[in-house]
Scaffold this active site. Sequence first.
Site, PDB file in Angstrom:
ATOM      1  N   HIS A  24      -9.800 -49.391  22.453  1.00 12.53           N
ATOM      2  CA  HIS A  24      -8.691 -49.270  21.509  1.00 12.53           C
ATOM      3  C   HIS A  24      -8.798 -50.490  20.583  1.00 12.53           C
ATOM      4  O   HIS A  24      -7.962 -51.391  20.638  1.00 12.53           O
ATOM      5  CB  HIS A  24      -7.369 -49.266  22.294  1.00 12.53           C
ATOM      6  CG  HIS A  24      -6.177 -48.848  21.494  1.00 12.53           C
ATOM      7  ND1 HIS A  24      -6.245 -48.488  20.176  1.00 12.53           N
ATOM      8  CD2 HIS A  24      -4.877 -48.752  21.831  1.00 12.53           C
ATOM      9  CE1 HIS A  24      -5.026 -48.172  19.745  1.00 12.53           C
ATOM     10  NE2 HIS A  24      -4.186 -48.329  20.731  1.00 12.53           N
ATOM     11  N   ARG A  54      -7.377 -40.350  18.025  1.00 12.19           N
ATOM     12  CA  ARG A  54      -7.172 -40.654  19.446  1.00 12.19           C
ATOM     13  C   ARG A  54      -7.497 -39.382  20.216  1.00 12.19           C
ATOM     14  O   ARG A  54      -7.186 -38.278  19.759  1.00 12.19           O
ATOM     15  CB  ARG A  54      -5.735 -41.079  19.726  1.00 12.19           C
ATOM     16  CG  ARG A  54      -5.463 -41.168  21.227  1.00 12.19           C
ATOM     17  CD  ARG A  54      -4.134 -41.729  21.557  1.00 12.19           C
ATOM     18  NE  ARG A  54      -4.106 -43.162  21.286  1.00 12.19           N
ATOM     19  CZ  ARG A  54      -3.070 -43.934  21.574  1.00 12.19           C
ATOM     20  NH1 ARG A  54      -1.981 -43.412  22.105  1.00 12.19           N
ATOM     21  NH2 ARG A  54      -3.099 -45.211  21.296  1.00 12.19           N
ATOM     22  N   ARG A 106       3.199 -45.417  18.071  1.00 14.63           N
ATOM     23  CA  ARG A 106       2.902 -46.580  17.238  1.00 14.63           C
ATOM     24  C   ARG A 106       1.554 -46.464  16.532  1.00 14.63           C
ATOM     25  O   ARG A 106       1.453 -46.698  15.333  1.00 14.63           O
ATOM     26  CB  ARG A 106       2.890 -47.856  18.082  1.00 14.63           C
ATOM     27  CG  ARG A 106       4.203 -48.532  18.229  1.00 14.63           C
ATOM     28  CD  ARG A 106       4.130 -49.512  19.377  1.00 14.63           C
ATOM     29  NE  ARG A 106       3.734 -48.777  20.572  1.00 14.63           N
ATOM     30  CZ  ARG A 106       4.580 -48.077  21.302  1.00 14.63           C
ATOM     31  NH1 ARG A 106       5.845 -48.046  20.989  1.00 14.63           N
ATOM     32  NH2 ARG A 106       4.177 -47.405  22.352  1.00 14.63           N
ATOM     33  N   THR A 107       0.528 -46.104  17.277  1.00 14.58           N
ATOM     34  CA  THR A 107      -0.811 -46.100  16.683  1.00 14.58           C
ATOM     35  C   THR A 107      -0.881 -45.094  15.541  1.00 14.58           C
ATOM     36  O   THR A 107      -1.337 -45.401  14.441  1.00 14.58           O
ATOM     37  CB  THR A 107      -1.880 -45.794  17.746  1.00 14.58           C
ATOM     38  OG1 THR A 107      -1.733 -46.735  18.802  1.00 14.58           O
ATOM     39  CG2 THR A 107      -3.272 -45.893  17.187  1.00 14.58           C
ATOM     40  N   LYS A 140      -9.030 -23.126  20.715  1.00 20.22           N
ATOM     41  CA  LYS A 140      -9.859 -21.911  20.805  1.00 20.22           C
ATOM     42  C   LYS A 140     -11.205 -22.210  21.453  1.00 20.22           C
ATOM     43  O   LYS A 140     -12.064 -21.345  21.529  1.00 20.22           O
ATOM     44  CB  LYS A 140     -10.111 -21.350  19.396  1.00 20.22           C
ATOM     45  CG  LYS A 140      -8.861 -20.929  18.660  1.00 20.22           C
ATOM     46  CD  LYS A 140      -9.232 -20.499  17.250  1.00 20.22           C
ATOM     47  CE  LYS A 140      -7.995 -20.327  16.390  1.00 20.22           C
ATOM     48  NZ  LYS A 140      -8.339 -20.275  14.966  1.00 20.22           N
TER      49      LYS A 140
END
Lengths: 307, 158
Positions: A133, A105, A55-56, A84
């Site tokens: 959030h 995120r 969703r985000t 890496k």
Amino acid sequence: MATNLKGRDIISIKELSKEEILAILKNAYDLKKSPKPKLLDGYVMGSCFFEPSTRTRLSFETAMQRLGGRVVGFADPSVTSSKKGETLYDGMKIIGQYVDAIAMRHPLDGSARRAAEATDKPILNGGDGANQHPTQTLLDLFTIKECQKKLEGLDIAMVGDLKYGRTTHSLAQALTHFGARLYFVAPDSLQMPSYICDELAEKKIKFSLHSKIEEVINKVDILYMTRIQGERFADPMEYEKIKNVFVLNAKMLEKSRANMKVLHPLPRVGEIETNVDTTKHAYYFEQAENGLYARQALLAMVLGKIK
Amino acid sequence: MKNEKQLRTFKVFAIKEGTVIDHIPAGQALKIIQILKLYSHDHIVTTGLNFPSKTLGKKDIVKVENRELTQDEANKLAILAPTATINIIRNFELAKKFLVEIPKQLSKVIFCPNPKCITNHENMHTLFYTKKEKVGLKLQCHYCEKIFSQNDIKEYCV
């Protein structure tokens, strides 16, 4: 009071003033009512998702595209140089040179703030580990205002995993601006952490702790459900014992207030039975849709196209 | 024959120039030497552990010759030794005496106890905001925003 979020990072809900929150909600409302498909024409958003999100990520990317902007990015860090061994700082500094704003995120707490040190471009935190959030909180506030026609003085219950659930922490903190009466319904081991309760007490917000949904369901305007995760319990028997105590079904809603709405940050697993979906109280799907408008408002504001 | 009190002066002898850090809670002196990087100091550093103390019961003392500690340096000890007193000695005389003050921010002094904090995964400085409580101190990490008490702090940046 005029607000100006141009160039600002949106890392933590606590950094937004009441006026700024209200301005974001107003812009989200306007964009929901009258879409502006050319507003961010020529702008590019970096979509940097170092851990899975549905969703985000999709609502950030759709928000940008529906305002006429473009999106570059990744949804899987294994395709980036972080595999890496590149530091987050270096990675975000470079991405910041390519794009106008970054939605991100990351699984580590504090990663969004670190990223913001690496680049001058606005960082929109879509979740940094178990920490913040803020866009979820903004869409929650927008949804509460939309369905209750006000934000001030509401009776709001939060149910489920209140100890680890970052959405309920941020929402409780944001509601301190609006004089809510809060009810926290959770098993003892997953109740609201004391530092949040202390913060509420300091700001003279009334709250109480409960162990059953039935104790509060007829007293509230908003029932904010969250998921209890089995893995939070050291003893699986303990989880089996309590998991059904925090499940909402349609019958439980019979005597609730007519205006009462049920919200949930989603995904739900079993804590809201599907028979609730068709009641007048269900509002969690509308809530998920509102993520789009809250994120549109934020993007347009940090890019300086609206105030 | 010297009495016991006079002998004491030989156990921890007076210094001519430098700093005496007194009233350190027992057991913390060696950590203080690490935090202040006194192990690489060019002159004599004397450490005494477990002296009797009226206020603390037991205390440690660190004497650093030919170096005057600043208030900012002393404040780095706020977590480990909030009771410490700093005595600046010039020509065997006490020239200045001050207490450790708890700074509003602690930069590069402690590691974040949260293993999922970004500061434990990248080569970067830590930053904490302090808040005095009725008893002790609360520390909030600038990055992960978690709040800790003094007892949660296990590692110091050295």
